[in-house]
Every structure is written in structure tokens, then in C-alpha cells.
Design a protein around this motif. Sequence first.
Motif, PDB file in Angstrom:
ATOM      1  N   ALA A  77      38.961  67.416  85.846  1.00  0.00           N
ATOM      2  CA  ALA A  77      37.925  66.678  85.886  1.00  0.00           C
ATOM      3  C   ALA A  77      36.839  67.073  86.793  1.00  0.00           C
ATOM      4  O   ALA A  77      37.069  67.304  87.869  1.00  0.00           O
ATOM      5  CB  ALA A  77      38.023  65.241  85.994  1.00  0.00           C
ATOM      6  N   LEU A  78      35.581  66.889  86.311  1.00  0.00           N
ATOM      7  CA  LEU A  78      34.224  67.020  87.526  1.00  0.00           C
ATOM      8  C   LEU A  78      33.548  65.915  87.147  1.00  0.00           C
ATOM      9  O   LEU A  78      33.199  65.349  86.322  1.00  0.00           O
ATOM     10  CB  LEU A  78      33.512  68.410  87.048  1.00  0.00           C
ATOM     11  CG  LEU A  78      34.452  69.652  86.819  1.00  0.00           C
ATOM     12  CD1 LEU A  78      33.495  70.817  86.259  1.00  0.00           C
ATOM     13  CD2 LEU A  78      34.729  70.314  88.157  1.00  0.00           C
ATOM     14  N   ARG A 103      30.345  62.219  84.124  1.00  0.00           N
ATOM     15  CA  ARG A 103      31.807  63.015  84.308  1.00  0.00           C
ATOM     16  C   ARG A 103      31.865  63.869  83.223  1.00  0.00           C
ATOM     17  O   ARG A 103      31.310  63.621  82.028  1.00  0.00           O
ATOM     18  CB  ARG A 103      32.697  61.898  84.278  1.00  0.00           C
ATOM     19  CG  ARG A 103      32.866  60.648  85.675  1.00  0.00           C
ATOM     20  CD  ARG A 103      34.117  59.996  85.390  1.00  0.00           C
ATOM     21  NE  ARG A 103      33.777  58.952  84.630  1.00  0.00           N
ATOM     22  CZ  ARG A 103      34.699  58.730  83.605  1.00  0.00           C
ATOM     23  NH1 ARG A 103      35.956  59.297  83.597  1.00  0.00           N
ATOM     24  NH2 ARG A 103      34.547  57.688  82.697  1.00  0.00           N
ATOM     25  N   LEU A 104      32.668  64.840  83.559  1.00  0.00           N
ATOM     26  CA  LEU A 104      33.224  65.891  82.346  1.00  0.00           C
ATOM     27  C   LEU A 104      34.660  66.026  82.716  1.00  0.00           C
ATOM     28  O   LEU A 104      35.086  66.435  83.568  1.00  0.00           O
ATOM     29  CB  LEU A 104      32.494  67.031  82.544  1.00  0.00           C
ATOM     30  CG  LEU A 104      33.033  68.417  81.668  1.00  0.00           C
ATOM     31  CD1 LEU A 104      32.764  68.099  80.045  1.00  0.00           C
ATOM     32  CD2 LEU A 104      32.286  69.674  81.932  1.00  0.00           C
ATOM     33  N   ILE A 105      35.228  65.707  81.620  1.00  0.00           N
ATOM     34  CA  ILE A 105      36.655  65.943  81.503  1.00  0.00           C
ATOM     35  C   ILE A 105      37.174  66.798  80.686  1.00  0.00           C
ATOM     36  O   ILE A 105      36.786  66.813  79.379  1.00  0.00           O
ATOM     37  CB  ILE A 105      37.512  64.413  81.083  1.00  0.00           C
ATOM     38  CG1 ILE A 105      36.912  63.410  81.931  1.00  0.00           C
ATOM     39  CG2 ILE A 105      39.156  64.593  81.201  1.00  0.00           C
ATOM     40  CD1 ILE A 105      37.418  62.000  81.372  1.00  0.00           C
ATOM     41  N   LEU A 106      37.593  67.798  81.134  1.00  0.00           N
ATOM     42  CA  LEU A 106      37.738  69.298  80.333  1.00  0.00           C
ATOM     43  C   LEU A 106      39.304  69.385  79.686  1.00  0.00           C
ATOM     44  O   LEU A 106      39.989  68.612  80.072  1.00  0.00           O
ATOM     45  CB  LEU A 106      37.759  70.558  81.303  1.00  0.00           C
ATOM     46  CG  LEU A 106      36.590  70.459  81.862  1.00  0.00           C
ATOM     47  CD1 LEU A 106      36.335  71.742  83.017  1.00  0.00           C
ATOM     48  CD2 LEU A 106      35.276  70.851  81.190  1.00  0.00           C
ATOM     49  N   GLY A 110      36.336  64.902  77.355  1.00  0.00           N
ATOM     50  CA  GLY A 110      35.608  63.604  77.297  1.00  0.00           C
ATOM     51  C   GLY A 110      34.318  63.732  78.289  1.00  0.00           C
ATOM     52  O   GLY A 110      34.147  64.601  79.054  1.00  0.00           O
ATOM     53  N   TYR A 111      33.006  62.923  78.083  1.00  0.00           N
ATOM     54  CA  TYR A 111      31.808  62.989  78.565  1.00  0.00           C
ATOM     55  C   TYR A 111      31.483  61.463  79.073  1.00  0.00           C
ATOM     56  O   TYR A 111      31.368  60.728  77.757  1.00  0.00           O
ATOM     57  CB  TYR A 111      30.718  63.685  77.808  1.00  0.00           C
ATOM     58  CG  TYR A 111      31.169  64.965  77.179  1.00  0.00           C
ATOM     59  CD1 TYR A 111      31.330  66.177  78.026  1.00  0.00           C
ATOM     60  CD2 TYR A 111      31.772  64.949  75.820  1.00  0.00           C
ATOM     61  CE1 TYR A 111      31.641  67.410  77.548  1.00  0.00           C
ATOM     62  CE2 TYR A 111      31.979  66.232  75.287  1.00  0.00           C
ATOM     63  CZ  TYR A 111      32.238  67.429  76.152  1.00  0.00           C
ATOM     64  OH  TYR A 111      32.483  68.771  75.654  1.00  0.00           O
ATOM     65  N   ALA A 112      31.175  61.188  80.065  1.00  0.00           N
ATOM     66  CA  ALA A 112      31.021  59.852  80.351  1.00  0.00           C
ATOM     67  C   ALA A 112      29.627  59.608  81.311  1.00  0.00           C
ATOM     68  O   ALA A 112      29.371  60.340  81.996  1.00  0.00           O
ATOM     69  CB  ALA A 112      32.253  59.063  81.261  1.00  0.00           C
ATOM     70  N   GLY A 113      28.915  58.587  81.174  1.00  0.00           N
ATOM     71  CA  GLY A 113      27.901  58.155  81.985  1.00  0.00           C
ATOM     72  C   GLY A 113      27.611  56.999  82.461  1.00  0.00           C
ATOM     73  O   GLY A 113      28.318  55.917  81.639  1.00  0.00           O
ATOM     74  N   PHE A 134      29.322  54.534  79.552  1.00  0.00           N
ATOM     75  CA  PHE A 134      29.685  54.926  77.967  1.00  0.00           C
ATOM     76  C   PHE A 134      30.736  56.273  78.089  1.00  0.00           C
ATOM     77  O   PHE A 134      30.136  56.876  78.793  1.00  0.00           O
ATOM     78  CB  PHE A 134      28.491  55.057  76.999  1.00  0.00           C
ATOM     79  CG  PHE A 134      28.802  55.539  75.618  1.00  0.00           C
ATOM     80  CD1 PHE A 134      29.365  54.381  74.774  1.00  0.00           C
ATOM     81  CD2 PHE A 134      28.847  56.674  75.250  1.00  0.00           C
ATOM     82  CE1 PHE A 134      29.421  54.578  73.572  1.00  0.00           C
ATOM     83  CE2 PHE A 134      29.305  57.087  73.902  1.00  0.00           C
ATOM     84  CZ  PHE A 134      29.686  55.930  73.044  1.00  0.00           C
ATOM     85  N   LEU A 135      31.686  56.188  77.317  1.00  0.00           N
ATOM     86  CA  LEU A 135      32.439  57.399  77.255  1.00  0.00           C
ATOM     87  C   LEU A 135      32.456  57.907  75.774  1.00  0.00           C
ATOM     88  O   LEU A 135      32.745  57.331  74.950  1.00  0.00           O
ATOM     89  CB  LEU A 135      34.067  57.046  77.707  1.00  0.00           C
ATOM     90  CG  LEU A 135      35.043  58.121  77.486  1.00  0.00           C
ATOM     91  CD1 LEU A 135      34.772  59.175  78.535  1.00  0.00           C
ATOM     92  CD2 LEU A 135      36.449  57.532  77.758  1.00  0.00           C
ATOM     93  N   TYR A 136      32.006  59.271  75.721  1.00  0.00           N
ATOM     94  CA  TYR A 136      32.152  60.075  74.473  1.00  0.00           C
ATOM     95  C   TYR A 136      33.442  60.547  74.360  1.00  0.00           C
ATOM     96  O   TYR A 136      33.695  61.674  75.292  1.00  0.00           O
ATOM     97  CB  TYR A 136      30.897  60.927  74.469  1.00  0.00           C
ATOM     98  CG  TYR A 136      30.969  61.740  73.243  1.00  0.00           C
ATOM     99  CD1 TYR A 136      30.755  61.145  71.882  1.00  0.00           C
ATOM    100  CD2 TYR A 136      31.329  63.122  73.510  1.00  0.00           C
ATOM    101  CE1 TYR A 136      30.731  61.903  70.953  1.00  0.00           C
ATOM    102  CE2 TYR A 136      31.222  63.975  72.293  1.00  0.00           C
ATOM    103  CZ  TYR A 136      31.012  63.482  71.075  1.00  0.00           C
ATOM    104  OH  TYR A 136      30.993  64.225  69.687  1.00  0.00           O
TER     105      TYR A 136
END
Length: 593
Positions: A124-125, A144-147, A162-165, A184-186
Motif C-alpha cells: 500500500a502507498l 491511497r493506492l492498495i496494489l 483499491g483506490y481511496a480519497g 470514498f473507497l473504490y
Amino acid sequence: MRMKTAFLASGMLAALAVPTSLPAEQLKTMWNGAGTGGIHVPGAEVTPEQASVSLFGSYFLQDGLVSPADEASRLRYGLGGVVSPFKPGQLDPFRVEFGLALGGSSTTNDLGNPETLDSFGDLALSAKGVYRVNEAFGAGIRARLILPYGVSGESGYGDTAGYAGEALASWRSGDFVVHGAAGFLYDRTINFVDREPTGIERFAWGQTDYNQVTFGLSFNYETELIDYLVEASGEVPVGENAPAFAAAPLRVTPGLRIRPWNALEVHVAADIGLTGESAQGVPAQPNWDALAAVRWLFDFGTRPAIAEADSYAPTTTEAEPEPQTPPASEATPSVEAPAPTTEPTTVIPRGGLQAIVRTPEGDPVSGATIRLQPEGAGSETDASGSVSFESLSPGPVTLEVSAPGRKAARTTTRIEAGETRSLEITLEPMESALELTVRDQSGKPVPDVAVTIDGNAVGRTDNEGRLTVSPVTQGRRDVRVEKDGFEAATVTTTVAEGSRSSIELAMKALPRPGYVEIKVLNEAREPIMATVTFEGHPDLKRTLDPAKGSETLYKLTPGTYKIRVEAVGYEAEEREFRLAEDGDLALRFRLSQ
């Protein structure tokens, strides 16, 4: 993908608004929560040119995963870090952080059909930016970027990303801190092969196939050794396959942060589910999570360091006086004096503070007095508006700032061990005021009086005869009041810097005027052209027009007047009359040839 995102703690990242780390931030942001496959990047605050490394683990227990009798547990582990690479003051009042975490988990289906699944390569970054509005409040955002990661087992499928803001906020009052967040989490689930995953596989990988609106609120009380916190968080599923709103998972998390040493922190917490398991879908939320972490915080770059000479304060004992050598006949055995001993004493690192006092226009304020509480230290700013304090005890400190001609200010900040805190304070100018009261000769208030100061209109009195003018430039000021029916009055007063001066004026009412009507005729009672003059009042001279009936009307102040009426070819006539206040008088003249 990530039914439980531990968003609350991730929302607690707004701790940048104050120089502290939040236990929930350290605990919960290291996991993506129960039923997930990704590890969330640690979000604990670090100041400019600081970094931290954390080792963390957790144990989750979940009843009723697939059926009411089913039970699953999971052990998670990992390593994370966060860094703020900018120099102190380089981005103030902004703060920026970057984070990275790597870890894995092992999930076991304890009842029914036991099986164990291990996930690996969780990566995760994150990047976070916060704007510090003042020493008490800050707000910011984080991305956030969850690879993707992999899972070992029979099928070897289930990569996710996953991608979150998130929007963050933090408010401090003394040792009490409130943090909040919403975001929000995509959720992106990819690479299904062979078959749909089972419930235990979804629990292992954190797959949900729907997105989430996340929110959280945390309350933190800080002491010198331990910070206490309690937080509440939740996720609202959204999307085509999402459960109903009533199924939104809710959690409560009490926790502690313990500092056995300045750079070392230990974190523990219990994450407890509040939502009924049957309504949550797959994967369901764990009944409880036990979380723990160890964090190491360190400085780099050009941050202030504690000098080695300051690390120890040796204590010495005075040397024994040298023994006198007695005469040979009286010689006695010599005894060596014990060697002096020194024992190093560890000194707790202290901090510093550099404050700059400015005007709202940005100009430095020299000679401003700054007093620290509870330290009791005080000093004045130099020509650049700066003042420095050294060797301050770590913890909250309140600055009381004052300067001639400026409003006093009070602000609170926090001193960190081994750091020099930079702070900018704005002092507003003091505003002088002038309170004016106007009355007539009987003492009654006079409303609607026009007021000017140095010839500039500043307003009118109210129904009570009062007017307050602020700000007023200091020095000697000419105040004038005017109103129809009253004699104008002027007074000179001196306005002191930052003062509130009061003036009371008495206006003399003028007598109410009366009206005099004059008409001139000849002996035949016909209007003639005539001239009317008033003795001592050349401005009242008028010529009457026969076409208008040789009439005129005067509005005069009450008093005694002498009048003369004359016409060409006629004998002039003079009269004296007295006009009463608000009187009405008609004068008729008949001139003879």
C-alpha cells in the motif's frame, strides 16, 4: 474488496494540525481492517525531516462467517513506514507525508471444513497533505493506492486493488484532541479464474465487489507517558452489489499509546464490531480484533540535534587535600585517598521555540513581550519581531503576547523533545473609540444630530442622543454637532491610543421662527410697485411686483423689527413691530401720493 478499511484511524491522520501522534492513527492505519487483504499505510504524524518505522500485527476473530456455527480467524503482520522529507518551515503552514507498508496474513476456518489460506505481497502507498489553520485546527486530504496481492491455496486467484480519497480534520484544546474524516473507497477485484471464491476465501482476501463511503470520529486525551483514545468508525456500502444501508458496518475502538522512551512507542487497541453479523454480507465484519504495534521515530537532515556534551551531566566530588608529610621521627603510614568518582546522569532531551510577531500587514513588531506558561519565561522581540526560547520542557505551552498599541494575543502550541518549534503570531492594532452624547438645555437627548470629526461626517445620534465612533485616530480631534433648530456646537478633545473617550455636549435650541405677511396698496386699494427694507437687515430687502399683488412673506426669528416701505411718486411709510415665537403677523401698507 475491503469491507473494513479501518478508515476511522486513517481519518485520524489530521493530527498534523498539532505536534502529536494519535494512537488510533498508529494502530488502525496499519491495517485495512477485518476481512481485507491489503495493509493500510501507517499514517502517524511525523514532522518535517522526520520518519518512522513500525512493526505491527493483529488477531481477528469472526463468528458466523458462512453459517451461524462457522468461525474464522486471521493473523496479520507487516512492516510500514512514513516520511516527511521537507525541511522545517519550508511548506508552513502545510504538512506533507508519504507512506509505504508491506505485509501479509494467514486465515483459518476453524470449524466445519478446516482450511488455511495465506496472503502475501500486500502493498500500500499513501500521500497526505494537511493545512494548519492555526495551532488548534487543521484540515487536509489523503490519497491511497492498495496494489494487487496474491493468495496461496488450491486456486491461486483473486488479485485485487483499491483506490481511496479522504478528507481529514483535527482540533486540539490543551491535551484533548478530536479527529474526524470522511472519504470514498473504490474497490477493484480482478482475475477470477475457475470458480467463484468461497466465504472463507473472500474473508482472507477482503473481496466485496462494491465501493464504500467511509467515515470516522476519534477522541484522544494525551499525558506525558500514555495517550488514551476512543474512536467510532463505519463504512456505507454503495454500488450494484452492495448490501442495504442498514448493513453498514460500525465499529468502536478503545486504545492506548505508551512511550517508554522518547523515540519508541508501543500501541495496543481492541476493535469491536457493533453491527449484526447476519446483515453484513460477505465478508462479514470480525466480532473483535486485537491490534498491537511498535514504532520507532527518528530525525534526519538538518533537524536540531542534542549535543553529546548535553547528554550527560557528570557529578564530581571534591578531591581530598594532599596529605602533609610529617617529620621523620613522627612518620606514620600513608593512606591513599579514594579516587573521585563520576556517574553520568541521563538528561531528558528538551525543546526550543522561535516565535515571530507580525502586524496583519506582515510587518515585524519589535518590543513585543512574550511570556510562556507554565514555564514562566518571558522576553521581548527584537527589531525583526523574533524571539527565541531554549531548553523548554516537552509538552503544551501557552504564549501570552502583548505590545503597545496592539491587542494582546494568547495561543497554545506543543514543544517536542529535541526539536525547535517555529511559530508566527499576528497582533491586531488596538482601536480607539469615542462615545458622544448630545442633550438640549433641559437635559433631554437630541436625536438625529449630524456629527463630524475634523470636518469628516461620522454619523448621527440615535434616539438616546448617543453615537459611538470607532476606530478614531489618536491625537487632538475637533468634534462638531449640527441640527436644524439648534445652535451648532464644537468641542476639541484628545483621543489616547487604544482608549475609549466619552464626550457630552449640550446644544442650545433656537427659538421657533414666526411669519410676517406684507402687502402694499395705493389709496385706491390697488397694488403698486414698492420696496421693503428692514433696518439692520439688508439681506431682507425685497421689491414687490404689482402683477403678484404686491405681497411678500417673511420667515423671521422672534424679535423686534423696524420696517420701511417706499414707492416712486408715493410718500414712504415706516413701522416697528414685534414678532413672537411661532407667531403669525399680517402688515398692510396704503401709500399716499
